[in-house]
Design an enzyme around this catalytic site. Structure first.
Site, PDB file in Angstrom:
ATOM      1  CG  HIS A 124      -1.299  -5.270  -4.860  1.00 43.55           C
ATOM      2  ND1 HIS A 124      -0.725  -6.618  -4.361  1.00 43.55           N
ATOM      3  CD2 HIS A 124      -0.637  -5.205  -5.995  1.00 43.55           C
ATOM      4  CE1 HIS A 124      -0.003  -7.036  -4.973  1.00 43.55           C
ATOM      5  NE2 HIS A 124       0.005  -6.279  -6.189  1.00 43.55           N
ATOM      6  CG  ASP A 167       3.359  -3.780   6.486  1.00 42.12           C
ATOM      7  OD1 ASP A 167       2.914  -3.072   5.846  1.00 42.12           O
ATOM      8  OD2 ASP A 167       3.486  -4.802   6.483  1.00 42.12           O
ATOM      9  CB  SER A 172      -2.476 -10.866   8.565  1.00 37.48           C
ATOM     10  OG  SER A 172      -3.596 -10.826   7.631  1.00 37.48           O
TER      11      SER A 172
END
Length: 264
Positions: A75, A122, A217
């Protein structure tokens, strides 16, 4: 320390800026966590998104930045970056505080081995359009030392603007902080099938009063005034441990990515 600052962050499994955010914690004294950053942007569908991050002493690249994203790599594109704004020196994100610095994001450098199937590696770098100015309200947080390890039972802290409870529908405007304890790797592997102990850290409140919730996050797991982890994911709608990317496992990649030959 070089005069450049960076932001540290990740990509998350639970949707844009969605990973499990922060707490049932308590509000901190304004600007007492000067390393905290707030990220806002508009996604590909025109939706306004938000997440957190933190400043860290930079390596020799001008001007770099690492900051939190809750997007899968597929994305990520230039249109998204052009809408991103990093807010430093904030406490109340709804107010126009004199301490705030707002800096656009120029470009991102995702980890080349990011795995969308198990959310490993990540982490990515975000290059800022200009250098942050160091003030009393904007100061870096040191990263964990090489080979540093945290034993189960060690108490750390997590700050952010995430939701304050399981039933909240949006994040808080005022910076909050929760106290979390490092958990045994075996327990975390049982709860999270994709948990990787060499690259991740698991932390929770044993009393299950404070927790990692949706909206923070990218927030740092701070232990002994150093960033040992970055909040990655958790279980939705549950007071379960938060999973953090282990900073020490990516120090070499960060250094290599910030070499002059890799500048973007």
């Amino acid at each position: 320390m070089p005069p450049v600052l960076i932001l540290l962050t990740l990509l998350l499994m639970l949707g844009a800026c969605g990973g499990e955010g922060d707490h049932r914690g308590h509000e901190v004294k304004p600007n007492s966590r000067p390393y905290m950053t707030f990220i806002k942007y508009v996604d590909a569908n025109g939706n306004r998104k938000r997440c957190g991050g933190f400043l860290s002493p930079s390596l020799p690249l001008t001007p770099p930045g690492l900051c939190p994203l809750s997007l899968h790599i597929s994305h990520l594109h230039s249109a998204l970056y052009s809408s991103m704004r990093v807010i430093l020196g904030a406490h109340n994100i709804k107010a126009q505080e004199e301490t705030q610095q707002i800096i656009p994001v120029a470009k991102a450098i995702p980890h080349p081995d990011y795995n969308a199937e198990n959310w490993s590696n990540d982490i990515m770098l975000l290059k800022l359009q200009r250098k942050a100015i160091r003030t009393k309200a904007v100061r870096p947080l040191k990263l964990s030392r090489a080979n540093a390890q945290l034993k189960p039972g060690y108490v750390c802290h997590l700050a952010g603007w995430g939701r304050k409870s399981l039933h909240a529908t949006k994040g808080t405007d005022l910076l909050q902080e929760a106290e979390l304890t490092i958990q045994d790797d075996q327990k975390c592997k049982h709860l999270f099938h994709y948990y990787i102990k060499t690259k991740q850290i698991c932390a929770e409140d044993p009393k299950q009063i404070q927790a990692a919730f949706k909206g923070d996050s990218g927030g740092p797991l701070v232990c002994d005034n150093r960033a040992y982890g970055v909040l990655a994911y958790g279980k939705a709608k549950s007071i379960a441990p938060g999973i953090f990317t282990k900073v020490v496992s990516f120090l070499l990649w960060i250094r290599r990515s910030m070499k002059p030959s890799n500048r973007c």
